[in-house]
Write a protein that holds these residues in place. Sequence first.
Motif, PDB file in Angstrom:
ATOM      1  N   GLU A 195       0.821  -1.224   0.000  1.00  0.00           N
ATOM      2  CA  GLU A 195       0.000   0.000   0.000  1.00  0.00           C
ATOM      3  C   GLU A 195       0.847   1.262   0.000  1.00  0.00           C
ATOM      4  N   ASN A 196       2.140   1.118   0.324  1.00  0.00           N
ATOM      5  CA  ASN A 196       2.995   2.297   0.434  1.00  0.00           C
ATOM      6  C   ASN A 196       3.470   2.751  -0.959  1.00  0.00           C
ATOM      7  N   GLU A 197       3.403   4.024  -1.209  1.00  0.00           N
ATOM      8  CA  GLU A 197       3.707   4.593  -2.523  1.00  0.00           C
ATOM      9  C   GLU A 197       5.057   4.156  -3.095  1.00  0.00           C
ATOM     10  N   LYS A 232       5.598  -0.257  -2.911  1.00  0.00           N
ATOM     11  CA  LYS A 232       4.820  -1.106  -3.823  1.00  0.00           C
ATOM     12  C   LYS A 232       5.517  -1.318  -5.170  1.00  0.00           C
TER      13      LYS A 232
END
Length: 139
Positions: free
Chosen positions: A27-29, A32
């Motif tokens: 979910e982390n920019e 991912k």
Amino acid sequence: AQLAHVTLTNYSKSEESRELIHRALLENEFMKHLEQGQIQTIVDCMHPTRLARGCCVIQEGDDGSLVYVLEEGKVEVTKGEQKLCTIDPGKVFGELAILYNCTRTATVTALTDIKLWAIDRQGFQTIMMRTGLIKHSQY
Ligand code: CMP
């Protein structure tokens, strides 16, 4: 180049914890975009830590060394006097100082007793670099 000699340590964890960390990374920019193998290795290497309500997890302006995933509890992110947001379980934080090699961009405080998973800069960078080396050696 010294990173090639770092030994990565696996910390055992429940399947629930592995899934929570894995989902948080996806979910982390930034995270991912990592390769599947790198994400799995980060999951393997994260170690558990607990802090009491009111503790300062990260102090704005400090040199950062750990990236965290929150498993239980709630933390608040502030910058100077300003409240930016709260973070709930299943989220990555503390990644910016390690990714951008800058000082901590905000303060993170535990609003409850918290359970965290953490990986240090050296482990993180080793995982980034080893995969690069393996890739390179395939050509
Ligand atoms: P880092 O700068 O290493 O340490 C503080 C952390 O707070 C930062 O990484 C982010 O994970 C988080 N953070 C900083 N600014 C914000 C924001 N505006 N919203 C949510 N989280 C933030």
